[in-house]
Motif scaffolding. Structure first.
Motif, PDB file in Angstrom:
ATOM      1  N   TYR A  98      30.636 198.623  74.964  1.00  0.00           N
ATOM      2  CA  TYR A  98      30.023 198.969  73.675  1.00  0.00           C
ATOM      3  C   TYR A  98      29.170 200.210  73.867  1.00  0.00           C
ATOM      4  O   TYR A  98      28.900 200.632  74.991  1.00  0.00           O
ATOM      5  CB  TYR A  98      29.169 197.823  73.128  1.00  0.00           C
ATOM      6  CG  TYR A  98      28.080 197.363  74.059  1.00  0.00           C
ATOM      7  CD1 TYR A  98      26.824 197.971  74.059  1.00  0.00           C
ATOM      8  CD2 TYR A  98      28.296 196.320  74.956  1.00  0.00           C
ATOM      9  CE1 TYR A  98      25.822 197.556  74.925  1.00  0.00           C
ATOM     10  CE2 TYR A  98      27.303 195.899  75.824  1.00  0.00           C
ATOM     11  CZ  TYR A  98      26.075 196.517  75.800  1.00  0.00           C
ATOM     12  OH  TYR A  98      25.082 196.117  76.653  1.00  0.00           O
ATOM     13  N   TYR A  99      28.775 200.791  72.758  1.00  0.00           N
ATOM     14  CA  TYR A  99      27.850 201.921  72.812  1.00  0.00           C
ATOM     15  C   TYR A  99      26.851 201.763  71.679  1.00  0.00           C
ATOM     16  O   TYR A  99      27.017 200.906  70.803  1.00  0.00           O
ATOM     17  CB  TYR A  99      28.585 203.261  72.722  1.00  0.00           C
ATOM     18  CG  TYR A  99      29.520 203.381  71.543  1.00  0.00           C
ATOM     19  CD1 TYR A  99      29.076 203.883  70.322  1.00  0.00           C
ATOM     20  CD2 TYR A  99      30.847 202.981  71.640  1.00  0.00           C
ATOM     21  CE1 TYR A  99      29.934 203.986  69.238  1.00  0.00           C
ATOM     22  CE2 TYR A  99      31.712 203.077  70.559  1.00  0.00           C
ATOM     23  CZ  TYR A  99      31.253 203.581  69.367  1.00  0.00           C
ATOM     24  OH  TYR A  99      32.097 203.670  68.292  1.00  0.00           O
ATOM     25  N   GLY A 128      23.110 200.452  65.292  1.00  0.00           N
ATOM     26  CA  GLY A 128      23.181 199.277  66.167  1.00  0.00           C
ATOM     27  C   GLY A 128      24.244 199.446  67.237  1.00  0.00           C
ATOM     28  O   GLY A 128      24.831 200.517  67.387  1.00  0.00           O
ATOM     29  N   LEU A 129      24.489 198.363  67.987  1.00  0.00           N
ATOM     30  CA  LEU A 129      25.506 198.410  69.041  1.00  0.00           C
ATOM     31  C   LEU A 129      26.901 198.328  68.414  1.00  0.00           C
ATOM     32  O   LEU A 129      27.115 197.596  67.453  1.00  0.00           O
ATOM     33  CB  LEU A 129      25.307 197.255  70.022  1.00  0.00           C
ATOM     34  CG  LEU A 129      23.972 197.230  70.781  1.00  0.00           C
ATOM     35  CD1 LEU A 129      23.914 196.034  71.728  1.00  0.00           C
ATOM     36  CD2 LEU A 129      23.735 198.523  71.545  1.00  0.00           C
ATOM     37  N   MET A 130      27.827 199.079  68.979  1.00  0.00           N
ATOM     38  CA  MET A 130      29.184 199.138  68.436  1.00  0.00           C
ATOM     39  C   MET A 130      30.200 198.830  69.532  1.00  0.00           C
ATOM     40  O   MET A 130      30.107 199.355  70.650  1.00  0.00           O
ATOM     41  CB  MET A 130      29.482 200.545  67.893  1.00  0.00           C
ATOM     42  CG  MET A 130      28.441 201.095  66.936  1.00  0.00           C
ATOM     43  SD  MET A 130      28.325 200.165  65.396  1.00  0.00           S
ATOM     44  CE  MET A 130      29.767 200.770  64.526  1.00  0.00           C
ATOM     45  N   LEU A 131      31.199 198.024  69.198  1.00  0.00           N
ATOM     46  CA  LEU A 131      32.284 197.714  70.137  1.00  0.00           C
ATOM     47  C   LEU A 131      32.996 198.986  70.555  1.00  0.00           C
ATOM     48  O   LEU A 131      33.358 199.806  69.714  1.00  0.00           O
ATOM     49  CB  LEU A 131      33.304 196.786  69.482  1.00  0.00           C
ATOM     50  CG  LEU A 131      32.947 195.313  69.368  1.00  0.00           C
ATOM     51  CD1 LEU A 131      33.968 194.613  68.489  1.00  0.00           C
ATOM     52  CD2 LEU A 131      32.877 194.666  70.735  1.00  0.00           C
ATOM     53  N   ASP A 132      33.231 199.126  71.842  1.00  0.00           N
ATOM     54  CA  ASP A 132      33.925 200.299  72.365  1.00  0.00           C
ATOM     55  C   ASP A 132      35.380 199.938  72.680  1.00  0.00           C
ATOM     56  O   ASP A 132      35.797 198.780  72.563  1.00  0.00           O
ATOM     57  CB  ASP A 132      33.181 200.798  73.616  1.00  0.00           C
ATOM     58  CG  ASP A 132      33.523 202.240  73.961  1.00  0.00           C
ATOM     59  OD1 ASP A 132      34.359 202.851  73.270  1.00  0.00           O
ATOM     60  OD2 ASP A 132      32.942 202.760  74.935  1.00  0.00           O
TER      61      ASP A 132
END
Lengths: 254, 254
Positions: free
Chosen positions: B158-159, B164-168
């Motif tokens: 993720y990044y 917010g946090l985002m799936l990579d």
């Protein structure tokens, strides 16, 4: 190879998978697999107890049974073991309040469950509802938890619809496991508790039952590891080339 | 702990990650991380060689550099090692024709690549383009291949974006790996070839360079396993609680 009569000795009940065994899902609910309506009717006329053991988690048990009855199958809601009701029991027992990453079709199964201030995520075969936004929201909920709990309704890799092979919940379960660095808890096949609850409903011991499914891991492997016998059908997701390629570990073994 | 001067002995060049180090992505391209524009300017005025080593695969290198320059960073396209151009080299070398599971923003990087009759899948950080339909299409392409080849531009979990946090891409790579029963080939960090190509561009040996990033696996671990030194910043996806929880194996170790 032993004769069928020998292999079936002592069998008093049959557990049937639904998708890939009775029907191929698809547009407008899909189509029955040729011969399956008649085969079920014959089983029901026999001395054998019959129960349905499915990982279907995109629609409610009620809607699934309605669809099957419409296709001519002799089936009632009380005969079906499916993962959403099993998950509800787990949630209640453990005081868990889920964020639901599920399709609208199965949401009604959770209507008695408190979903406020979620302390876990439940993932089902959400189909088109597996948008980036929805999957990412579930990921964010998990990352906010001190002890992230992910409950997955089955862990199938894919299933067959009339339009082709479709990614199943297991793929998205793996995505969340990897992103969050956690391991999901599976409710549904191949979890032993799931088969055992189906056997309890039938009043049978494992050695008295046989599982019939199209998934070598979820159906055949899961049932065998519970002490049941199992057979893999050559319909549904079964692909003959997997035998040659060695992807399927075994076939229809007892 | 050794003094900084000792730890940096012999360092002649710095490799900088971009997302989480120079900027936090987000709406309208995101925002620079406070102090990063000035820090880069200072590095550039020093004796050290500077290069950028990013797994950014949602936009083209050209657009990424344009965005960074607009924010005030001293950066040019020729200074950036990014996975899409590296993947194009691999595709050409191996005669592979990809089905692209990528965002529209990075598609231009592949405009010289033959994508007819695909014999592999290339997956990048596709963001919102990771719809069920798009991911399932890539899955179906892989399942049709005799020898399914999946090339993943990085394998980040993720990044961080401003929202917010985002799936990579790594999460979706894992989903396809599981569904197809295959293992992806990673182009980008932490693949050693990727760091080595950046070092070649700088004319440096591994022991002469230091990698600065926010990802303990992709940046720090990857660089270290190539013989480089590495430091993890406390910006971007870095989360202090991971140290306490023991999720991050190490921190900023040399």
């Amino acid at each position: 190879m032993a004769a069928w009569s020998e292999r079936l000795a002592g069998v008093r009940g049959v557990l049937l998978d639904i998708s890939g065994v009775l029907l191929d899902g698809g547009k407008d609910g899909g189509v029955p697999i040729p011969g399956s309506v008649e085969a079920l009717a014959r089983l029901k006329r026999s001395q054998l107890k019959v129960r349905f053991c499915t990982n279907e988690s995109q629609v409610s048990r009620k809607d699934l049974v309605g669809l099957l009855r419409h296709m001519g199958f002799d089936i009632s809601e009380g005969e079906v073991t499916s993962p959403a009701p099993a998950a509800c029991l787990v949630l209640k027992e453990r005081g868990l309040r889920p964020h639901l990453l599920v399709s609208d079709g199965v949401r009604s199964e959770f209507h008695r469950i408190d979903t406020s201030k979620p302390n876990c995520v439940v993932i089902a075969d959400a189909g088109e509802s597996f948008s980036y936004q929805n999957v990412n929201k579930a990921f964010q909920v998990l990352m906010e938890l001190e002890n992230p709990v992910l409950i997955s309704l089955g862990k199938g890799r894919y299933y067959k619809q009339t339009s082709g092979l479709m990614l199943d919940v297991g793929a998205y379960m793996k995505a969340l496991e990897y992103a969050c660095g956690i391991e999901a808890q599976v409710v549904g096949k191949p979890a032993p508790e799931f088969f055992q609850s189906a056997l309890r409903e039938m009043g049978l011991e494992a050695h008295e039952a046989i599982m019939i499914g199209d998934d070598i891991v979820g159906d055949v492997g899961g049932a065998q590891s519970c002490g049941m016998r199992a057979v893999q059908v050559r319909t549904g997701k079964f692909r003959a080339e997997h035998l040659a390629r060695g992807r399927a570990a075994t076939w229809g073994c007892f």
